[in-house]
Design a protein around this motif. Structure first.
Motif, PDB file in Angstrom:
ATOM      1  N   PRO A  30       0.793  -1.222   0.000  1.00  0.00           N
ATOM      2  CA  PRO A  30       0.000   0.000   0.000  1.00  0.00           C
ATOM      3  C   PRO A  30       0.825   1.271   0.000  1.00  0.00           C
ATOM      4  O   PRO A  30       0.299   2.322   0.346  1.00  0.00           O
ATOM      5  N   TYR A  31       2.076   1.189  -0.422  1.00  0.00           N
ATOM      6  CA  TYR A  31       2.953   2.326  -0.224  1.00  0.00           C
ATOM      7  C   TYR A  31       2.944   3.333  -1.372  1.00  0.00           C
ATOM      8  O   TYR A  31       3.639   4.323  -1.319  1.00  0.00           O
ATOM      9  N   SER A  33       0.881   5.970  -3.908  1.00  0.00           N
ATOM     10  CA  SER A  33      -0.320   6.750  -4.176  1.00  0.00           C
ATOM     11  C   SER A  33      -0.187   7.399  -5.555  1.00  0.00           C
ATOM     12  O   SER A  33       0.924   7.519  -6.088  1.00  0.00           O
ATOM     13  N   GLY A  49      -3.173   3.712  -0.464  1.00  0.00           N
ATOM     14  CA  GLY A  49      -3.313   2.435   0.222  1.00  0.00           C
ATOM     15  C   GLY A  49      -3.449   1.282  -0.768  1.00  0.00           C
ATOM     16  O   GLY A  49      -2.870   1.271  -1.843  1.00  0.00           O
ATOM     17  N   ARG A  90       6.151   6.031  -0.458  1.00  0.00           N
ATOM     18  CA  ARG A  90       6.718   6.333   0.838  1.00  0.00           C
ATOM     19  C   ARG A  90       7.767   5.305   1.177  1.00  0.00           C
ATOM     20  O   ARG A  90       7.480   4.116   1.289  1.00  0.00           O
ATOM     21  N   ARG A  92       9.422   3.595   3.671  1.00  0.00           N
ATOM     22  CA  ARG A  92       9.046   3.437   5.074  1.00  0.00           C
ATOM     23  C   ARG A  92      10.227   3.513   6.023  1.00  0.00           C
ATOM     24  O   ARG A  92      10.143   4.070   7.096  1.00  0.00           O
ATOM     25  N   ASP A  95      15.359   7.398   4.049  1.00  0.00           N
ATOM     26  CA  ASP A  95      15.208   8.687   3.389  1.00  0.00           C
ATOM     27  C   ASP A  95      15.372   8.523   1.890  1.00  0.00           C
ATOM     28  O   ASP A  95      16.132   7.689   1.457  1.00  0.00           O
ATOM     29  N   PRO A  96      14.751   9.325   1.078  1.00  0.00           N
ATOM     30  CA  PRO A  96      13.766  10.303   1.513  1.00  0.00           C
ATOM     31  C   PRO A  96      12.448   9.642   1.898  1.00  0.00           C
ATOM     32  O   PRO A  96      12.132   8.565   1.414  1.00  0.00           O
ATOM     33  N   TRP A  97      11.724  10.294   2.759  1.00  0.00           N
ATOM     34  CA  TRP A  97      10.485   9.716   3.274  1.00  0.00           C
ATOM     35  C   TRP A  97       9.458   9.553   2.175  1.00  0.00           C
ATOM     36  O   TRP A  97       8.692   8.596   2.165  1.00  0.00           O
ATOM     37  N   VAL A  98       9.409  10.535   1.275  1.00  0.00           N
ATOM     38  CA  VAL A  98       8.441  10.528   0.181  1.00  0.00           C
ATOM     39  C   VAL A  98       9.172  10.782  -1.129  1.00  0.00           C
ATOM     40  O   VAL A  98      10.017  11.675  -1.213  1.00  0.00           O
ATOM     41  N   PHE A 100       8.450  11.167  -5.420  1.00  0.00           N
ATOM     42  CA  PHE A 100       7.508  11.250  -6.539  1.00  0.00           C
ATOM     43  C   PHE A 100       8.173  10.719  -7.808  1.00  0.00           C
ATOM     44  O   PHE A 100       9.369  10.945  -8.035  1.00  0.00           O
TER      45      PHE A 100
END
Lengths: 109, 120
Positions: A30-31, A33, A49, A90, A92, A95-98, A100
């Motif tokens: 689910p990581y 989006s 999710g 993400r 989990r 780094d990086p946390w997010v 794109f």
């Protein structure tokens, strides 16, 4: 590396089905989006999710994944589906946390 | 209704400092991460940082850590993005985002309209 990659552009004929992909390490649900951005506007959330959709998002849009590829599928493509689609992942445990993806421009013919 | 209202466009010179804001409403501010995403002209999205107002925990992208500061004021339900020293490469649109945690992931369910920052 936590990079995720997307095709720069994809086209689809009106009414047909198109899949946009996001490739990288650990991009399984689910990581991941997905977001759509239209010119001059802020992005909007499409999928999060395990293939969850916000209430205002069409059920023509769905998400799936394999080990290294997350996919966004649009069935019965409409003119309103044109825009740039971004995946986001993400990381989990580090780094990086997010992260794109670079974005895929969808053209409806 | 959740709303993220961002401060207006800014025109600055390299070397200036700047703080832009994002006023949140319509939800319990301290229960969601809130932060910033950058978009340079005709480019993709880049995550800068997030703050959890409930405990002031802050996370930064390594690409931006040390160059920007993300913060939040719970009494004003407002998040901030601050630069001590702007560079011309900071010219971009900055989106405020709300980030719920869900099943071990984070996503951005509400986006502000963006704040254009131009640095010459």
């Amino acid at each position: 590396s936590s990079d995720v990659t997307q095709d720069s552009a994809v086209s689809v004929t009106l009414g047909q089905t198109v899949t946009i992909t996001c490739r990288g390490d650990n991009v399984s649900l689910p990581y991941v989006s997905w977001y759509q951005q239209k010119p001059g506007q802020a992005p909007t959330l499409l999928i999060y999710g395990k293939n969850m959709r916000p209430s205002m998002v069409s059920d023509r849009i769905s998400g799936s994944s394999s080990v290294t590829t997350a996919s966004l599928t649009i069935t019965g493509a409409q003119a309103e589906d044109e825009g740039v689609y971004f995946c986001s992942y993400r990381h989990r445990d580090g780094d990086p946390w997010v992260v794109f993806g670079g974005g895929t421009s969808l053209i409806v013919l | 209704e959740v709303q993220l209202v961002q401060s207006g466009a800014e025109i600055k010179e390299a070397g200036d400092s700047l703080k832009i804001s994002c006023k949140a409403s319509g939800y319990i501010f301290v229960r969601f991460w809130i932060g910033w995403v950058r978009q340079m002209p005709e480019k993709g999205l880049e995550w800068l940082g997030l703050v959890y107002p409930g405990d002031a925990d802050v996370r930064y992208s390594p690409s931006f850590q040390g160059h920007v500061t993300v913060s939040a004021d719970t009494s004003l339900t407002t998040a901030y993005l601050k630069w001590a020293t702007l560079k011309s490469s900071d010219s971009a649109t900055y989106f405020c985002v709300r980030g719920p945690l869900y099943g071990g992931t984070i996503f951005f369910d509400y986006w502000g309209p963006g704040t254009l920052v131009a640095v010459s």
